[in-house]
Design a protein around this motif. Structure first.
Motif, short mmCIF file in Angstrom:
data_model
loop_
_atom_site.label_atom_id
_atom_site.label_comp_id
_atom_site.label_asym_id
_atom_site.label_seq_id
_atom_site.Cartn_x
_atom_site.Cartn_y
_atom_site.Cartn_z
N CYS A 201 0.81 -1.22 0.00
CA CYS A 201 0.00 0.00 0.00
C CYS A 201 0.84 1.27 0.00
O CYS A 201 0.51 2.24 -0.69
CB CYS A 201 -0.95 -0.01 1.21
N PRO A 204 2.30 2.96 -3.63
CA PRO A 204 1.32 3.67 -4.46
C PRO A 204 0.64 4.82 -3.71
O PRO A 204 0.25 5.82 -4.32
CB PRO A 204 0.29 2.59 -4.83
N PHE A 205 0.49 4.69 -2.40
CA PHE A 205 -0.10 5.77 -1.61
C PHE A 205 0.76 7.03 -1.72
O PHE A 205 0.26 8.15 -1.88
CB PHE A 205 -0.23 5.34 -0.15
N THR A 241 -4.76 2.66 -5.53
CA THR A 241 -4.12 2.52 -4.21
C THR A 241 -5.05 1.83 -3.23
O THR A 241 -4.63 0.94 -2.48
CB THR A 241 -3.74 3.92 -3.67
N CYS A 245 -4.62 -1.62 -0.47
CA CYS A 245 -4.47 -1.28 0.95
C CYS A 245 -5.50 -2.03 1.78
O CYS A 245 -6.46 -2.59 1.26
CB CYS A 245 -4.64 0.22 1.17
N ALA A 253 -7.72 6.23 1.30
CA ALA A 253 -7.48 6.33 -0.14
C ALA A 253 -8.79 6.53 -0.90
O ALA A 253 -8.88 7.35 -1.82
CB ALA A 253 -6.74 5.09 -0.64
#
Length: 584
Positions: A201, A204-205, A241, A245, A253
């Protein structure tokens, strides 16, 4: 020569006679009293008993015992010693309760309860044994190392450390019992989520957060079409994202994606970042039965907390999930000898499935009532008119958000109930999925607002009740009490007048629980400017104020009729003033 013995004999006889006479004569009282021994001089003196310790003395001893126990606990001294020190603190607070009354007794009772709770927890750890304590200590150390690595963006290392702490917490759960075992199980589950988020996670977060930040800074300078495209890219990044996650990071997100959709005002169309690789597909891991990150009212910890801290979108106002447009039904190619079509309509067009009492129209749309399912997990149940939601229906989004109410031309518009993924809910009128008009907002914290809404926020006339007991009724501007209103604070203060950003600001009147009253101007919640303060004792002050203190020229009146006129500074009279007696 013979006379001498005779004279001596006579002297001796006289001496004997005098002695006998003195023996028969009673002694003089004064002489007797003087010669008699004093009983007090011969008996030991007994000191008076010391008074029992007072309430302040016992409270001071108990606080000292508490400090010793807390210090030993913070220094991780042997459990046996910690339990003994808390035993002493509990005993001292018990003695203080017996000697105190009023507020002092209440304070002692609260401290006794706290010390007893700490004692019981340590006693349970001691009973679990040294292996349980050692496992807890090692698992906590690994978890802290993982958090440190995560905060420094060393995500791969953090993921490895979280997995190690997960295993150590599992070992602790096997070696402990009672609340220690439950704590270990909860932290194992949280470490599992944090490790997953650190590996899949967090990267990309970070990308989505960085892109959103740049978009906010440059959006005003972009042409409308380019701004819309960049917003679609940003929402796509956040949605991708969210799919990678777990826990609160996933919810955050999705909220960020929904915020972009709300600002843009158009449906989402998947728009990848140019040149970016496709998002990684992560195999779904078994979902823990209970996760600390998903528990309502509790802050996220570990990796989820770090991801939450990195985000900038506020969580209090939950945005509505964008309404997913329905796909047109595609007429399947019939087989040459197909049987008559059953009454139950079950067709899939793209990523949309229709199931229910529907009929296909000439323009390849569907009409009727039933269930519509999308591959992303969203589900709608209710009527359709030419593939558009119309009437009263219910949609449940995969994120956990749901809406039940009126639909107009495929938009959630009219009266309905919207329950957001973060626990907030709204009942009232909506416009295109957004609270708008009149209604009631109930937050996950159990705070509640009733009144006018604009773009999902309290705006206009309304009332708000906090869980703390604080209440406000009056004007609102963009989620803030602002304008004219009445505020009753949790401490009992009651205010009526002008407010700004939720605080008394301008002219108003404050009534205190004691009965004291201030009337005048306020600034940021404090008396500032010209005002009058009247005490219930009969004293009153009229004059200048600054930051809640008498400051400047003013007049102080006593109940006797005397007054003092002059200059005050920081709530005190200065030498620049004079006392004027009554009648002068």
């Amino acid at each position: 020569m013979k006379l001498v013995p005779a004279v001596l004999l006579s002297l001796c006889l006289a001496l004997v006679a005098g002695t006998a006479a003195r023996a028969q004569t009673p002694p003089e009282p004064a002489a007797s009293a003087a010669s008699a021994p004093e009983p007090a001089a011969s008996e030991p003196q007994v000191a008076p008993a010391p008074p029992p310790p007072s309430c302040p003395q016992l409270s001071s001893r108990a606080l000292s015992a508490d400090l010793k126990a807390a210090t030993a606990q913070s220094q991780n001294q042997p459990l046996q010693l910690q339990v003994q020190l808390y035993d002493e603190a509990v005993a001292q607070w018990g003695a203080a309760i017996a000697a105190c009354d009023g507020r002092a007794r209440e304070r002692a009772q609260r401290n006794l309860a706290d010390s007893q709770k700490a004692h019981d927890a340590l006693a349970e750890k001691l009973q679990s044994g040294s292996q349980c304590e050692s496992a807890h200590r090692d698992a906590s150390a690994l978890q802290e190392l993982a958090r440190g690595a995560f905060s420094e963006r060393r995500f791969a290392e953090a993921a490895s450390l979280y997995r190690k702490s997960e295993g150590m917490w599992e070992l602790a759960a096997e070696q402990c019992n009672g609340s220690q075992q439950q704590t270990a199980q909860r932290r194992r589950e949280q470490s599992e989520i944090d490790g997953y988020n650190a590996e899949f996670c967090a990267p990309p977060f970070e990308r989505a957060r960085e892109f959103s930040g740049k978009l906010r800074n440059s959006a005003a300078a972009l042409p409308l079409a380019e701004r819309q495209t960049q917003s679609q890219i940003g929402e796509t990044l956040w949605r991708d994202t969210a799919s990678q996650c777990k826990g609160s990071a996933q919810e955050l997100a999705m909220n960020n994606a929904q915020a972009l959709a709300r600002e843009r005002g158009t449906p989402w169309v998947s728009t990848p970042l140019p040149g970016a690789p496709p998002p990684a597909v992560v195999a779904a891991a078994p979902k823990p039965a209970v996760t600390a990150a998903a528990a309502p009212g509790k802050p996220a910890t570990g990796a989820a907390a770090a991801v939450t801290a990195a985000a900038t979108t506020p969580m209090r106002q939950a945005a509505a999930v964008p309404i997913v447009p329905l796909a047109k039904a595609v007429t399947p190619t019939p087989a040459p000898a197909a049987a008559p079509e059953p009454k139950l309509f079950d067709r899939t067009a793209g990523d949309t499935r229709y199931l229910g009492q529907f009929v296909r129209n000439d323009d390849d749309t569907v009409t009727g009532t039933g269930r519509v399912e999308w591959k992303n997990g969203d589900v709608y149940e209710g009527p359709l008119v030419r593939s558009q939601r119309q009437g009263v229906g219910e949609i449940r989004w995969a994120s956990g958000q749901r809406y039940k109410g009126e639909w107009v031309s495929d938009h959630a518009t009219g009266r309905g109930l919207m329950v957001f993924a973060n626990g907030n809910q709204f009942e009232g009128t909506l416009l295109d999925g957004q609270p708008e008009g009149e209604g009631k907002l109930t937050y996950a914290s159990n705070d509640a607002y009733t009144g006018q809404i604009r773009q999902g926020l309290p705006h206009g006339k309304g009332s708000y009740v906090w869980m703390s007991g604080q209440r406000y009724e009056g004007d609102w501007v963009n989620d803030k009490p602002q304008g004219m209103g009445k505020m009753r604070f949790a401490n009992g203060n009651q205010y009526e007048g002008q407010l700004s950003a939720g605080l008394p600001h301008g002219r108003g009147r404050m009534v205190f629980p004691s009965g004291d009253i201030y009337e005048g101007t306020f600034e940021a919640g404090k008396a500032h400017g010209e005002g009058k303060y009247a005490w219930t004792s009969g004293e009153r002050y009229e004059g200048a104020w600054a930051r809640g203190l008498k400051h400047g020229s003013g007049v102080f009146h006593w109940p006797s009729g005397d007054r003092w006129e002059g200059v005050f500074k920081d709530d005190e009279r200065t030498d620049d003033g004079v006392t004027i007696r009554k009648g002068s």
